[in-house]
Design an enzyme around this catalytic site. Structure first.
Site, short mmCIF file in Angstrom:
data_model
loop_
_atom_site.label_atom_id
_atom_site.label_comp_id
_atom_site.label_asym_id
_atom_site.label_seq_id
_atom_site.Cartn_x
_atom_site.Cartn_y
_atom_site.Cartn_z
N ASN A 17 0.87 -1.18 0.00
CA ASN A 17 0.00 0.00 0.00
C ASN A 17 0.90 1.23 0.00
O ASN A 17 1.51 1.55 1.01
CB ASN A 17 -0.89 -0.04 1.26
CG ASN A 17 -1.69 1.24 1.44
OD1 ASN A 17 -1.85 2.02 0.49
ND2 ASN A 17 -2.18 1.47 2.65
N LYS A 63 0.09 4.30 -0.31
CA LYS A 63 -0.56 5.52 0.22
C LYS A 63 -0.32 6.68 -0.75
O LYS A 63 -0.34 6.47 -1.96
CB LYS A 63 -0.05 5.83 1.63
CG LYS A 63 -0.08 4.60 2.54
CD LYS A 63 0.09 4.91 3.97
CE LYS A 63 0.18 3.62 4.75
NZ LYS A 63 0.09 3.78 6.18
N HIS A 65 -9.43 1.04 5.13
CA HIS A 65 -8.13 1.25 5.79
C HIS A 65 -8.34 2.22 6.96
O HIS A 65 -9.17 3.13 6.88
CB HIS A 65 -7.12 1.84 4.79
CG HIS A 65 -5.72 1.85 5.32
ND1 HIS A 65 -5.27 2.80 6.19
CD2 HIS A 65 -4.68 1.00 5.12
CE1 HIS A 65 -4.01 2.54 6.50
NE2 HIS A 65 -3.63 1.45 5.87
N GLU A 110 -6.78 4.67 7.96
CA GLU A 110 -6.62 6.10 7.62
C GLU A 110 -7.89 6.63 6.94
O GLU A 110 -8.27 7.78 7.15
CB GLU A 110 -5.37 6.28 6.73
CG GLU A 110 -4.10 6.11 7.55
CD GLU A 110 -2.89 5.61 6.77
OE1 GLU A 110 -2.89 5.66 5.53
OE2 GLU A 110 -1.94 5.15 7.44
N GLU A 157 -5.13 -5.06 10.91
CA GLU A 157 -4.11 -4.04 11.10
C GLU A 157 -4.36 -3.29 12.41
O GLU A 157 -5.22 -2.40 12.46
CB GLU A 157 -4.15 -3.03 9.95
CG GLU A 157 -3.90 -3.62 8.59
CD GLU A 157 -3.33 -2.58 7.63
OE1 GLU A 157 -2.24 -2.83 7.11
OE2 GLU A 157 -3.96 -1.53 7.43
N GLY A 171 2.59 2.30 10.60
CA GLY A 171 3.51 3.41 10.38
C GLY A 171 4.25 3.87 11.63
O GLY A 171 4.87 4.93 11.64
N SER A 230 3.67 -2.19 10.31
CA SER A 230 5.13 -2.19 10.43
C SER A 230 5.76 -3.54 10.09
O SER A 230 6.70 -3.98 10.76
CB SER A 230 5.56 -1.70 11.82
OG SER A 230 5.11 -0.37 12.03
C1 PEP Z 1 -0.60 0.14 5.99
O1 PEP Z 1 -0.52 1.20 5.39
O2 PEP Z 1 -1.60 -0.55 5.82
C2 PEP Z 1 0.51 -0.26 6.86
C3 PEP Z 1 0.42 -1.39 7.48
O3 PEP Z 1 1.58 0.60 6.95
P1 PEP Z 1 3.03 0.28 7.64
O4 PEP Z 1 3.50 -1.02 7.04
O5 PEP Z 1 3.88 1.44 7.25
O6 PEP Z 1 2.81 0.16 9.10
#
Ligand code: PEP
Length: 258
Positions: free
Chosen positions: A11, A13, A101, A103, A173, A179, A219
């Site tokens: 992803n 973003k 997601h 976000e 998640e 992040g 992460s």
């Molecule tokens: C994500 O954007 O879904 C995500 C898991 O980001 P990161 O791997 O940077 O934590």
């Protein structure tokens, strides 16, 4: 037990303009080989403005990476300035669409009901949703993580047929791990992914629970990918930061070699 081929999704973003995206995907394809694609499905989810360019690169160079999107609107068309419909994505040969997601939920206020409409629109256009679920740190500390995730699944998957649920992807998640560099322990990630599978079992039956693919996201990096991917109920990863560079994303995809 059903064989579930892992799916590792990047992803991006709001990163990589279309020039950078082309470079990234070409460089990624140089680092992957037929064995990698045999054991693992791979998708990239660039920003909307990159989709046409990446579609062209993947198709003209016969790269077996699936094209993905990060979001779509639930309506077919209309006065929704700035939005993109599932039908428009399908025309670009998009195969997978991330929906819900954290976000999108937190920054853009998307509700479970809206997310449910998006899941339906994605299926209607022959694509596969990657439905994201997960709890905040406060919810985890208060012992509410499982209830939160269960509700997100029940409401997000309302009135979706069992067969479709069995063919889709859920990404667990934990919001506190996205992040931040703080990854869930493999045990915690496994426990919540097992909880997702149990919830799917009661929503859509045992068959769907056996075939649905459950990704862990938060992460994921080359150093922790193997441990996470080796958990029984984890069938892949949704990767943000570490999917922006070809080398680190390739190392995650090749987790079995490290
Ligand atoms: C994500 O954007 O879904 C995500 C898991 O980001 P990161 O791997 O940077 O934590």
């Amino acid at each position: 037990m059903a064989e579930r081929k892992p799916l590792i999704s990047g992803n991006w973003k709001m990163h990589h303009n279309h020039f950078e995206a082309i470079q990234m995907v070409q460089s990624l394809s140089y680092q992957l080989n037929a064995d990698d694609y045999n054991v693992c499905d791979v998708s990239v989810h660039p920003p909307f403005t990159d989709l046409r360019s990446i579609q062209t690169v993947l198709e003209s160079d016969h790269i077996p990476i699936s094209l993905g999107a990060q979001h779509c609107h639930q309506e077919e068309k209309g006065a929704y300035t700035g939005e993109v419909s599932a039908g428009m994505l399908q025309k670009l040969n998009v195969k997978l669409v991330i929906v819900g997601h954290s976000e999108r939920r937190e920054i853009f206020g998307e509700s479970n009901a809206q997310i449910n409409s998006k899941v339906k629109a994605i299926f209607k256009h022959g694509m596969t949703p990657i439905l994201c679920v997960g709890e905040t740190i406060e919810e985890r500390e208060e012992g509410e993580a499982e209830t939160k995730v269960r509700t997100q699944l029940e409401e997000g998957l309302q009135d979706i047929g069992r067969e479709r649920i069995g063919a889709m992807v859920v990404a667990y998640e934990p919001i506190w791990a996205i992040g931040t560099g703080a990854t869930a322990t493999p045990e915690d990630a496994q426990n919540m992914c097992a909880h997702v599978r149990e919830s799917i079992k009661s929503i859509a039956g045992n068959g769907s629970a056996e075939t649905i693919r459950i990704q862990y996201g938060g992460s994921v990096k080359p150093v922790n990918a193997a441990e996470l991917m080796n958990q029984r109920d984890i069938d892949g990863a949704l990767v943000g930061g570490a999917a922006l560079e070809a080398e680190s994303f390739a190392r995650i995809i090749q987790y079995r070699l490290h």
